[in-house]
Design a protein around this motif. Sequence first.
Motif, mmCIF file in Angstrom:
data_model
loop_
_atom_site.group_PDB
_atom_site.id
_atom_site.type_symbol
_atom_site.label_atom_id
_atom_site.label_comp_id
_atom_site.label_asym_id
_atom_site.label_seq_id
_atom_site.Cartn_x
_atom_site.Cartn_y
_atom_site.Cartn_z
ATOM 1 N N GLU A 342 0.827 -1.234 0.000
ATOM 2 C CA GLU A 342 0.000 0.000 0.000
ATOM 3 C C GLU A 342 0.854 1.274 0.000
ATOM 4 N N ASN A 343 2.010 1.209 0.540
ATOM 5 C CA ASN A 343 2.982 2.336 0.546
ATOM 6 C C ASN A 343 2.357 3.671 0.963
ATOM 7 N N ILE A 344 1.476 3.621 1.968
ATOM 8 C CA ILE A 344 0.777 4.841 2.400
ATOM 9 C C ILE A 344 1.765 5.907 2.880
ATOM 10 N N ASP A 345 2.832 5.475 3.568
ATOM 11 C CA ASP A 345 3.806 6.460 4.073
ATOM 12 C C ASP A 345 4.839 6.871 3.012
ATOM 13 N N GLY A 346 4.728 6.279 1.825
ATOM 14 C CA GLY A 346 5.654 6.645 0.742
ATOM 15 C C GLY A 346 7.092 6.232 0.998
ATOM 16 N N LEU A 347 7.273 5.241 1.849
ATOM 17 C CA LEU A 347 8.646 4.870 2.225
ATOM 18 C C LEU A 347 9.171 3.615 1.519
ATOM 19 N N ASN A 348 8.487 3.188 0.470
ATOM 20 C CA ASN A 348 8.963 1.969 -0.194
ATOM 21 C C ASN A 348 10.348 2.129 -0.823
ATOM 22 N N PHE A 349 10.791 3.399 -0.953
ATOM 23 C CA PHE A 349 12.139 3.582 -1.516
ATOM 24 C C PHE A 349 13.238 3.073 -0.569
ATOM 25 N N VAL A 350 12.870 2.805 0.703
ATOM 26 C CA VAL A 350 13.871 2.202 1.603
ATOM 27 C C VAL A 350 13.611 0.714 1.848
ATOM 28 N N SER A 351 12.617 0.142 1.177
ATOM 29 C CA SER A 351 12.360 -1.277 1.425
ATOM 30 C C SER A 351 13.549 -2.083 0.888
ATOM 31 N N GLY A 352 13.836 -3.131 1.638
ATOM 32 C CA GLY A 352 15.011 -3.949 1.303
ATOM 33 C C GLY A 352 16.283 -3.410 1.960
ATOM 34 N N LYS A 353 16.203 -2.200 2.481
ATOM 35 C CA LYS A 353 17.381 -1.630 3.170
ATOM 36 C C LYS A 353 17.285 -1.964 4.673
ATOM 37 N N SER A 354 18.406 -1.903 5.338
ATOM 38 C CA SER A 354 18.373 -2.186 6.777
ATOM 39 C C SER A 354 18.147 -0.884 7.558
ATOM 40 N N ILE A 355 17.687 -1.029 8.790
ATOM 41 C CA ILE A 355 17.466 0.166 9.630
ATOM 42 C C ILE A 355 18.802 0.865 9.914
ATOM 43 N N GLN A 356 19.839 0.079 10.092
ATOM 44 C CA GLN A 356 21.167 0.686 10.312
ATOM 45 C C GLN A 356 21.579 1.536 9.101
ATOM 46 N N TYR A 357 21.241 1.052 7.912
ATOM 47 C CA TYR A 357 21.563 1.810 6.691
ATOM 48 C C TYR A 357 20.819 3.161 6.709
ATOM 49 N N VAL A 358 19.533 3.118 7.056
ATOM 50 C CA VAL A 358 18.743 4.364 7.112
ATOM 51 C C VAL A 358 19.339 5.304 8.168
ATOM 52 N N ASN A 359 19.702 4.738 9.310
ATOM 53 C CA ASN A 359 20.318 5.542 10.380
ATOM 54 C C ASN A 359 21.612 6.189 9.873
ATOM 55 N N SER A 360 22.374 5.419 9.083
ATOM 56 C CA SER A 360 23.655 5.953 8.588
ATOM 57 C C SER A 360 23.428 7.141 7.647
ATOM 58 N N LYS A 361 22.316 7.117 6.918
ATOM 59 C CA LYS A 361 22.034 8.249 6.024
ATOM 60 C C LYS A 361 21.498 9.438 6.827
ATOM 61 N N ALA A 362 20.773 9.154 7.908
ATOM 62 C CA ALA A 362 20.332 10.246 8.798
ATOM 63 C C ALA A 362 21.573 10.931 9.377
ATOM 64 N N PHE A 363 22.520 10.118 9.787
ATOM 65 C CA PHE A 363 23.774 10.645 10.346
ATOM 66 C C PHE A 363 24.535 11.462 9.297
ATOM 67 N N ALA A 364 24.706 10.888 8.092
ATOM 68 C CA ALA A 364 25.490 11.578 7.065
ATOM 69 C C ALA A 364 24.807 12.887 6.642
ATOM 70 N N GLY A 365 23.488 12.842 6.493
ATOM 71 C CA GLY A 365 22.751 14.041 6.095
ATOM 72 C C GLY A 365 22.832 15.124 7.157
ATOM 73 N N THR A 366 22.707 14.720 8.398
ATOM 74 C CA THR A 366 22.767 15.676 9.515
ATOM 75 C C THR A 366 24.166 16.282 9.620
ATOM 76 N N TYR A 367 25.144 15.422 9.474
ATOM 77 C CA TYR A 367 26.562 15.863 9.541
ATOM 78 C C TYR A 367 26.804 17.014 8.554
ATOM 79 N N LEU A 368 26.384 16.815 7.307
ATOM 80 C CA LEU A 368 26.617 17.853 6.290
ATOM 81 C C LEU A 368 25.766 19.097 6.557
ATOM 82 N N ALA A 369 24.515 18.881 6.976
ATOM 83 C CA ALA A 369 23.629 20.027 7.243
ATOM 84 C C ALA A 369 24.178 20.873 8.388
ATOM 85 N N HIS A 370 24.663 20.222 9.437
ATOM 86 C CA HIS A 370 25.174 20.984 10.582
ATOM 87 C C HIS A 370 26.443 21.755 10.215
ATOM 88 N N ILE A 371 27.304 21.144 9.420
ATOM 89 C CA ILE A 371 28.510 21.871 8.975
ATOM 90 C C ILE A 371 28.074 23.080 8.140
#
Length: 447
Positions: A342-371
């Motif tokens: 159903e992809n109601i939350d529109g998050l199917n672009f991360v399906s098949g990925k691990s939660i650690q992988y998503v966390n790593s992108k949150a970290f990388a994105g935040t790192y660059l934004a804060h700099i």
Amino acid sequence: MGINVNFEGLKPFIREDEYTKIQPSVKMAHDLLLSGTGAGNDFIGWVDLPVNYDKEEFARIKQAAKKIQSNSEVLIVIGIGGSYLGGRAALDFIKGNNYNNKKHAGTPDIYFVGNSISSDYLSDILEMLGDRDFSINIISKSGTTTEPAIAFRIFKKLIEEKYGKEGAKERIFATTDKARGALKSLCDKEGYETFVITDDIGGRFSVLTPVGLLLMASAGIDIDKVMQGAADAREEYLNDDINKNVCLKYAATRQILARKGKETEILANYEPSLTMFGEWYKQLYAESEGKDQKGIFPVGANFSTDLHSIGQFIQDGNRNLFETVLWVKNAKNDIIIEEDPENIDGLNFVSGKSIQYVNSKAFAGTYLAHIDGGVPTIVIEIEKADEYSFGYLVYFFEKALAISGYIEGVNPFDQPGVEAYKKNMFALLGKPGYEDRKAELENRLKG
Ligand code: PA5
């Protein structure tokens, strides 16, 4: 494998020549620490602790832990400040912050008390303990600190009622001064097994002593690996050249940034199990550097959770901040996100990925934004949140703090300021000897 410290996120904020300029002060601070000639040199026992700890006592800690595991469903750990935060940080870091709620056959639940004066908190712990078998580890150098002393009164009475005085004696383990203090006297009178908080290690540096080790061993943590991590870090950080020693470079970085008005350090993590590590760091850094109207104010932040609360300020508020990120590279148990038709939350672009992988992108994105937002950022990469990394990190932060404090020009090993509130509290409670202060404070409170 120790830790990796990445300074790339400082490039827009610190020039190379600033490191060259501060190198002589770093070397001087390092010499003061290693030669034992700096301020507070009575309290530097932690420097060589990872290689010269008391092996006989270490073996006794393991035996006591086995005894606790064999006869107790719960271990009540009583302590505050330096006699509490490190042990709790270790338990959460290594076993996860849901340790008590997970299956852990053969090791007791661990409840921490005496770290506040909250009656409701204490009542909850008493209710959760119920009629289960338990032991107590009372940790207090002085034995007279208000919070743990009140809690010990309550649990001592309970354990003596349940097992009798003789039985209680087998279940009370005290970590305290070698020779002095109220708790030591009580131990001698009652015959409790005792472990020593040595005179040359202050409370906030004591996590790798029996203060932290007994509860760690009771929870099934391999304390040999913890000490090995610390010993390897000690060896790794002996060089006094900041280009060859990331621990010293981190200390230098803090002081360079503080001089540019970056007077708040956020220690951020992306793991709830590291929240208490942030609490331990806060005491270590605040109590050591915050004096003589100087210091870098240490704050803990838990991402991504806090990106939804204080994230706005970090990105865009007063630019008096810098950030040190603890990034754990590997999850202990990684979970794959499944496809949702159903992809109601529109998050199917991360399906098949691990939660650690998503966390790593949150970290990388935040790192660059804060700099980009003007926040100098240091990253400390940790392979896995295990025993070895815990010991390694503890040593890294302790040594960096000592060097940073000496560069700042304070004694990093005393804490004169923490007595002020206690004197007022005792006066207001009517402690004998405080009568004049009581009258004065009550007048001020009346306004
Ligand atoms: O670092 C410190 O000195 C304090 O945090 C103490 O450790 C804390 O107040 C507990 O003191 P005690 O161990 O005497 O109960």
